[in-house]
Design an enzyme around this catalytic site. Structure first.
Site, mmCIF file in Angstrom:
data_model
loop_
_atom_site.group_PDB
_atom_site.id
_atom_site.type_symbol
_atom_site.label_atom_id
_atom_site.label_comp_id
_atom_site.label_asym_id
_atom_site.label_seq_id
_atom_site.Cartn_x
_atom_site.Cartn_y
_atom_site.Cartn_z
ATOM 1 N N THR A 31 -5.039 3.800 7.946
ATOM 2 C CA THR A 31 -4.503 2.531 7.448
ATOM 3 C C THR A 31 -2.989 2.435 7.646
ATOM 4 O O THR A 31 -2.331 1.605 7.025
ATOM 5 C CB THR A 31 -4.828 2.370 5.951
ATOM 6 O OG1 THR A 31 -4.316 3.508 5.232
ATOM 7 C CG2 THR A 31 -6.324 2.264 5.726
ATOM 8 N N GLY A 68 0.359 1.243 8.762
ATOM 9 C CA GLY A 68 0.850 -0.034 9.290
ATOM 10 C C GLY A 68 0.139 -1.263 8.772
ATOM 11 O O GLY A 68 0.366 -2.362 9.283
ATOM 12 N N THR A 69 -0.698 -1.108 7.744
ATOM 13 C CA THR A 69 -1.439 -2.283 7.258
ATOM 14 C C THR A 69 -0.509 -3.355 6.699
ATOM 15 O O THR A 69 -0.730 -4.545 6.920
ATOM 16 C CB THR A 69 -2.462 -1.887 6.180
ATOM 17 O OG1 THR A 69 -1.817 -1.082 5.182
ATOM 18 C CG2 THR A 69 -3.612 -1.108 6.775
ATOM 19 N N GLY A 70 0.538 -2.940 5.979
ATOM 20 C CA GLY A 70 1.455 -3.929 5.412
ATOM 21 C C GLY A 70 2.208 -4.698 6.481
ATOM 22 O O GLY A 70 2.310 -5.930 6.425
ATOM 23 N N CYS A 71 2.731 -3.977 7.464
ATOM 24 C CA CYS A 71 3.426 -4.624 8.580
ATOM 25 C C CYS A 71 2.484 -5.570 9.318
ATOM 26 O O CYS A 71 2.847 -6.703 9.671
ATOM 27 C CB CYS A 71 3.940 -3.576 9.564
ATOM 28 S SG CYS A 71 4.992 -2.298 8.863
ATOM 29 N N LYS A 93 -0.527 -7.674 -2.905
ATOM 30 C CA LYS A 93 -1.516 -6.933 -2.138
ATOM 31 C C LYS A 93 -2.129 -5.818 -2.982
ATOM 32 O O LYS A 93 -1.405 -5.059 -3.635
ATOM 33 C CB LYS A 93 -0.879 -6.341 -0.881
ATOM 34 C CG LYS A 93 -0.270 -7.401 0.045
ATOM 35 C CD LYS A 93 0.319 -6.796 1.288
ATOM 36 C CE LYS A 93 1.459 -5.857 0.991
ATOM 37 N NZ LYS A 93 2.191 -5.431 2.199
#
Length: 264
Positions: free
Chosen positions: A205, A207-210, A174
């Site tokens: 942004t 929590g974008t990874g979750c 990512k």
């Protein structure tokens, strides 16, 4: 039948990341969601102020309860606090045969380490070989490999390939921590797929990874191939970030808008 997915992760009291982000994502994408909570955190858009780990026996019992009753089409794994918990989760999933998306929650956007260094070896030994997809950000990929962060596309592809060699069946590198007007992700399988999106100027942004890993797990639960699931999740998350400023949640880094297709 409705598609079903299970998230194994920590709870975010602010509602933007962790279990809460996962459940919102599954629901927004028409997937029934079950959950296993690994830790309870006290946090908001500004800071994490406390973390209370759930006993490993209770985590294992949650997994057994869900898998013993509910058909689970895919699993997303997020925050795991230490080596013992990583081993517990790996053992609890030994009989599961569906796709697993592993989000190695190791380094926060602030740069803070979220997983002790001693747990790195356990993650590599016990969960990387179980992962159908590993979704590290640039600091997490570097931490897993014990090297410097990737600085360009070639280095991102190389690190993704090296992580596959360590056991993960596929790796999504990512680019959210990168620089430039375009955010580029690389899906590394037997082939390589590039995913580009304009970088959005917003602080919201959290929590974008979750959210991305859960959106991919949702696609897999509905029977999409891995490339199609990643592509669909990538576009959906971009739209969720575009709509994030409209929420006006908190005074710090607010969440993305998980229900941007439902209400504004």
């Amino acid at each position: 039948m409705v598609a079903t997915a299970l998230t194994i992760a920590g709870s975010d009291s602010g509602g933007g990341a962790g279990i809460q982000a996962d459940l919102k994502t599954f629901s927004a994408l028409d997937v029934y969601s079950a959950s296993v909570i690994t830790a309870v955190t006290a946090q908001n858009t500004c800071a994490v102020t406390d973390v209370h780990p759930i006993p490993n026996t209770t985590v294992a019992a949650q997994i057994a309860a869900v898998l013993g009753d509910i058909r689970v089409d895919s699993i997303k794994i997020g925050m795991l606090g230490d080596a013992a918990l990583i081993e517990t989760v790996a053992q609890a999933l030994e009989g599961y045969r569906g796709p697993v998306v592993l989000d190695p929650v190791m380094v926060a956007k602030s740069g803070a380490r979220l997983l002790p260094d001693a747990a790195r070896a356990a993650l590599i030994a016990h969960l990387l070989p179980r992962a159908d997809l590993l979704t590290p950000n640039l600091p997490e990929a570097a931490a897993l490999l014990g090297c410097a962060e990737a600085l360009n596309d070639a280095e991102m592809q190389d690190q993704g390939a090296r992580l596959r060699e360590m056991g993960a069946r596929a790796v999504l590198m990512k680019g959210g921590h990168g620089q430039g007007e375009t955010c580029t992700d690389w899906l590394i399988t037997e082939e390589i797929m590039r995913l580009d999106a304009p970088r959005i100027a917003t602080r919201n942004t959290h929590g974008t990874g979750c959210t991305l890993s859960s959106a991919i797990a949702a696609g897999l639960a509905k029977g999409l191939t891995l490339p199609k699931a990643v592509e669909a999740a990538h576009g959906w998350l971009h739209r969720a970030i575009l709509a994030a400023d409209a929420l006006e949640i908190g005074q710090g880094h607010g969440p993305v808008h998980h229900f941007h297709e439902v209400w504004t």
